[in-house]
Design a protein around this motif. Structure first.
Motif, PDB file in Angstrom:
ATOM      1  N   ASN A  89      -6.982  10.154 -12.164  1.00 20.05           N
ATOM      2  CA  ASN A  89      -7.316  10.089 -10.749  1.00 20.05           C
ATOM      3  C   ASN A  89      -8.786  10.361 -10.470  1.00 20.05           C
ATOM      4  O   ASN A  89      -9.392  11.244 -11.073  1.00 20.05           O
ATOM      5  CB  ASN A  89      -6.492  11.114  -9.966  1.00 20.05           C
ATOM      6  CG  ASN A  89      -5.029  10.736  -9.905  1.00 20.05           C
ATOM      7  OD1 ASN A  89      -4.677   9.579  -9.989  1.00 20.05           O
ATOM      8  ND2 ASN A  89      -4.177  11.733  -9.766  1.00 20.05           N
ATOM      9  N   ILE A  93       0.421   4.029  -8.513  1.00 20.01           N
ATOM     10  CA  ILE A  93      -0.876   3.809  -9.151  1.00 20.01           C
ATOM     11  C   ILE A  93      -1.622   5.128  -9.295  1.00 20.01           C
ATOM     12  O   ILE A  93      -2.152   5.444 -10.367  1.00 20.01           O
ATOM     13  CB  ILE A  93      -1.714   2.803  -8.338  1.00 20.01           C
ATOM     14  CG1 ILE A  93      -1.025   1.430  -8.308  1.00 20.01           C
ATOM     15  CG2 ILE A  93      -3.124   2.671  -8.923  1.00 20.01           C
ATOM     16  CD1 ILE A  93      -1.723   0.405  -7.435  1.00 20.01           C
ATOM     17  N   ARG A  94      -1.650   5.918  -8.238  1.00 22.13           N
ATOM     18  CA  ARG A  94      -2.380   7.190  -8.282  1.00 22.13           C
ATOM     19  C   ARG A  94      -1.813   8.122  -9.341  1.00 22.13           C
ATOM     20  O   ARG A  94      -2.566   8.814 -10.032  1.00 22.13           O
ATOM     21  CB  ARG A  94      -2.334   7.886  -6.917  1.00 22.13           C
ATOM     22  CG  ARG A  94      -3.085   7.155  -5.812  1.00 22.13           C
ATOM     23  CD  ARG A  94      -3.365   8.097  -4.640  1.00 22.13           C
ATOM     24  NE  ARG A  94      -2.166   8.766  -4.180  1.00 22.13           N
ATOM     25  CZ  ARG A  94      -1.339   8.277  -3.265  1.00 22.13           C
ATOM     26  NH1 ARG A  94      -1.577   7.089  -2.738  1.00 22.13           N
ATOM     27  NH2 ARG A  94      -0.277   8.945  -2.878  1.00 22.13           N
ATOM     28  N   ASN A  95      -0.508   8.150  -9.487  1.00 24.60           N
ATOM     29  CA  ASN A  95       0.129   9.084 -10.412  1.00 24.60           C
ATOM     30  C   ASN A  95       0.085   8.621 -11.858  1.00 24.60           C
ATOM     31  O   ASN A  95       0.413   9.392 -12.758  1.00 24.60           O
ATOM     32  CB  ASN A  95       1.594   9.313 -10.010  1.00 24.60           C
ATOM     33  CG  ASN A  95       1.716  10.066  -8.698  1.00 24.60           C
ATOM     34  OD1 ASN A  95       0.772  10.704  -8.251  1.00 24.60           O
ATOM     35  ND2 ASN A  95       2.878   9.984  -8.078  1.00 24.60           N
ATOM     36  N   THR A 101      -2.619   7.019 -13.402  1.00 21.39           N
ATOM     37  CA  THR A 101      -3.954   6.809 -13.927  1.00 21.39           C
ATOM     38  C   THR A 101      -4.729   8.107 -13.862  1.00 21.39           C
ATOM     39  O   THR A 101      -4.302   9.085 -13.267  1.00 21.39           O
ATOM     40  CB  THR A 101      -4.703   5.732 -13.103  1.00 21.39           C
ATOM     41  OG1 THR A 101      -4.717   6.140 -11.731  1.00 21.39           O
ATOM     42  CG2 THR A 101      -4.016   4.384 -13.205  1.00 21.39           C
ATOM     43  N   LYS A 113     -11.152  11.447  -7.102  1.00 17.05           N
ATOM     44  CA  LYS A 113     -10.818  12.307  -5.960  1.00 17.05           C
ATOM     45  C   LYS A 113     -10.546  11.492  -4.697  1.00 17.05           C
ATOM     46  O   LYS A 113      -9.680  11.831  -3.907  1.00 17.05           O
ATOM     47  CB  LYS A 113     -11.959  13.293  -5.706  1.00 17.05           C
ATOM     48  CG  LYS A 113     -12.045  14.391  -6.764  1.00 17.05           C
ATOM     49  CD  LYS A 113     -13.181  15.347  -6.453  1.00 17.05           C
ATOM     50  CE  LYS A 113     -13.256  16.445  -7.504  1.00 17.05           C
ATOM     51  NZ  LYS A 113     -14.386  17.355  -7.266  1.00 17.05           N
ATOM     52  N   LYS A 114     -11.340  10.427  -4.496  1.00 18.26           N
ATOM     53  CA  LYS A 114     -11.268   9.726  -3.223  1.00 18.26           C
ATOM     54  C   LYS A 114     -10.810   8.279  -3.345  1.00 18.26           C
ATOM     55  O   LYS A 114     -10.477   7.658  -2.348  1.00 18.26           O
ATOM     56  CB  LYS A 114     -12.648   9.754  -2.546  1.00 18.26           C
ATOM     57  CG  LYS A 114     -13.146  11.153  -2.241  1.00 18.26           C
ATOM     58  CD  LYS A 114     -14.537  11.111  -1.633  1.00 18.26           C
ATOM     59  CE  LYS A 114     -15.046  12.521  -1.356  1.00 18.26           C
ATOM     60  NZ  LYS A 114     -16.416  12.517  -0.823  1.00 18.26           N
ATOM     61  N   TYR A 127       1.381   2.736  -3.431  1.00 17.95           N
ATOM     62  CA  TYR A 127       0.216   3.050  -4.263  1.00 17.95           C
ATOM     63  C   TYR A 127       0.301   4.413  -4.927  1.00 17.95           C
ATOM     64  O   TYR A 127      -0.488   4.723  -5.811  1.00 17.95           O
ATOM     65  CB  TYR A 127      -1.056   2.937  -3.434  1.00 17.95           C
ATOM     66  CG  TYR A 127      -1.634   1.536  -3.398  1.00 17.95           C
ATOM     67  CD1 TYR A 127      -0.826   0.426  -3.624  1.00 17.95           C
ATOM     68  CD2 TYR A 127      -2.975   1.329  -3.117  1.00 17.95           C
ATOM     69  CE1 TYR A 127      -1.346  -0.857  -3.574  1.00 17.95           C
ATOM     70  CE2 TYR A 127      -3.503   0.049  -3.066  1.00 17.95           C
ATOM     71  CZ  TYR A 127      -2.686  -1.037  -3.294  1.00 17.95           C
ATOM     72  OH  TYR A 127      -3.214  -2.311  -3.253  1.00 17.95           O
ATOM     73  N   GLU A 128       1.231   5.236  -4.493  1.00 14.26           N
ATOM     74  CA  GLU A 128       1.407   6.526  -5.163  1.00 14.26           C
ATOM     75  C   GLU A 128       1.689   6.324  -6.646  1.00 14.26           C
ATOM     76  O   GLU A 128       1.276   7.126  -7.490  1.00 14.26           O
ATOM     77  CB  GLU A 128       2.543   7.310  -4.507  1.00 14.26           C
ATOM     78  CG  GLU A 128       2.714   8.716  -5.072  1.00 14.26           C
ATOM     79  CD  GLU A 128       3.795   9.502  -4.354  1.00 14.26           C
ATOM     80  OE1 GLU A 128       4.040  10.646  -4.759  1.00 14.26           O
ATOM     81  OE2 GLU A 128       4.398   8.968  -3.396  1.00 14.26           O
ATOM     82  N   VAL A 180      -8.596   4.983  -4.881  1.00 22.36           N
ATOM     83  CA  VAL A 180      -7.462   4.401  -5.599  1.00 22.36           C
ATOM     84  C   VAL A 180      -8.023   3.237  -6.404  1.00 22.36           C
ATOM     85  O   VAL A 180      -8.601   2.309  -5.847  1.00 22.36           O
ATOM     86  CB  VAL A 180      -6.383   3.884  -4.630  1.00 22.36           C
ATOM     87  CG1 VAL A 180      -5.277   3.183  -5.402  1.00 22.36           C
ATOM     88  CG2 VAL A 180      -5.802   5.031  -3.820  1.00 22.36           C
ATOM     89  N   THR A 181      -7.916   3.294  -7.719  1.00 24.84           N
ATOM     90  CA  THR A 181      -8.455   2.223  -8.556  1.00 24.84           C
ATOM     91  C   THR A 181      -7.335   1.274  -8.960  1.00 24.84           C
ATOM     92  O   THR A 181      -6.279   1.706  -9.410  1.00 24.84           O
ATOM     93  CB  THR A 181      -9.128   2.791  -9.814  1.00 24.84           C
ATOM     94  OG1 THR A 181      -8.185   3.586 -10.531  1.00 24.84           O
ATOM     95  CG2 THR A 181     -10.315   3.662  -9.436  1.00 24.84           C
ATOM     96  N   TYR A 209       0.810  -1.213   0.000  1.00 30.79           N
ATOM     97  CA  TYR A 209       0.000   0.000   0.000  1.00 30.79           C
ATOM     98  C   TYR A 209       0.847   1.268   0.000  1.00 30.79           C
ATOM     99  O   TYR A 209       0.443   2.294  -0.546  1.00 30.79           O
ATOM    100  CB  TYR A 209      -0.941  -0.001   1.209  1.00 30.79           C
ATOM    101  CG  TYR A 209      -1.763  -1.266   1.302  1.00 30.79           C
ATOM    102  CD1 TYR A 209      -2.618  -1.636   0.274  1.00 30.79           C
ATOM    103  CD2 TYR A 209      -1.666  -2.104   2.414  1.00 30.79           C
ATOM    104  CE1 TYR A 209      -3.360  -2.804   0.345  1.00 30.79           C
ATOM    105  CE2 TYR A 209      -2.415  -3.276   2.496  1.00 30.79           C
ATOM    106  CZ  TYR A 209      -3.255  -3.619   1.460  1.00 30.79           C
ATOM    107  OH  TYR A 209      -3.986  -4.766   1.526  1.00 30.79           O
TER     108      TYR A 209
END
Length: 264
Positions: A150, A144-146, A148, A152-153, A141-142, A155-156, A138
């Motif tokens: 994004n 993943i966030r960066n 895709t 708002k809330k 996961y940054e 994490v996909t 986990y």
């Protein structure tokens, strides 16, 4: 002169809304000295109409107060430009949400059509944006966030792919990559591109509702080998696994996975 009830009826707003505007000094009706009732004149009604318009633009009360106290049209121009930028940003986000909803619906149809079945299809190009140690890493996961579009809330995890290598003896190694789908008109990519023209494609089910907390790793390679042997395909010995959808039965998750296994 009009009562608060009449104005509420004229403009289709509640008495509470009008009282709130009064409290914030956005409208200042006079009080009848004899009975204490509010009396709205045409200017007061115009103030209510204008305030409603600004509220419809989602301009906050404090900003409306500033507009009413301002002596310059330029100040209003700045407020409107600021609000326009916020609305355009929100529209762009709503478009991302609609795109995500469309994608999830497509995944649902994949499950209906391919669960427990297989077909031969292309794995369309994916740009590799990075790697993570495992799904449970986990703190990573940054990446993943960066990589895709994004939300708002949330994490996909749909951009994460588990890549496994296997043979008749079982799974040999694995890695977890973060990818981005390459659209047909997209030429702006820099990372490694993965693409396989022919793959065994299937959807399988995992999760505690189906398997408890048991790992199905040993089943994945076996299932692919059996499909290949029964149908005369020669596998390359690798597969890409992606979470399509998670739902729940009796409070336990059902995880639907899609799997691409390139063939020679």
């Amino acid at each position: 002169m009009y009562t608060i009830g009449q104005v509420a009826k004229f403009l289709g707003v509640s008495r509470d809304t009008l009282k709130y505007y009064e409290e914030k000094e956005l409208v200042k009706p006079k009080y009848d000295d004899e009975n204490g009732y509010r009396k709205y004149n045409p200017y007061d009604i115009h103030d209510v109409i204008t305030t409603n318009f600004y509220r419809e633009l989602d301009i906050e009360i404090k900003k409306i107060q500033e507009i009413k106290q301002s002596k310059s049209v330029t100040d209003l121009e700045h407020v409107l430009a600021e609000q326009e930028a916020k609305i355009l940003e929100e529209l762009a986000y709503k478009k991302r949400l609609l795109k995500k909803i469309k994608s999830v619906k497509e995944d649902y149809y994949k499950i209906k059509e391919h669960l427990g079945e297989f077909t031969i299809t292309e794995m369309k190009p994916l740009e590799v944006k990075g790697e993570i140690t495992e799904y449970a890493a986990y703190e990573e996961y940054e990446t993943i966030r960066n990589s895709t579009e994004n939300l708002k809330k949330a994490v996909t995890l749909t951009s994460a792919r588990r890549v496994i290598h296997f043979d008749e003896e079982g799974m040999k190694e694995e890695r977890f990559i973060v990818v981005r789908k390459i659209e047909d008109a997209d030429k702006n990519f820099k990372g490694e591109v993965l693409s396989h023209p022919k793959c065994i494609y299937t959807v399988i089910e995992d999760g505690r509702f189906v398997n408890g907390e048991k790992s199905i790793d040993h089943e994945v390679g076996e299932r692919l080998l059996k499909i290949a042997q029964d149908n005369g395909y020669e596998l390359t010995g690798m597969a890409y696994i992606n979470i399509l959808l998670t739902t729940y039965e009796e409070g336990l998750e059902r995880v639907f996975l899609e799997m691409y296994a390139p063939i020679k």
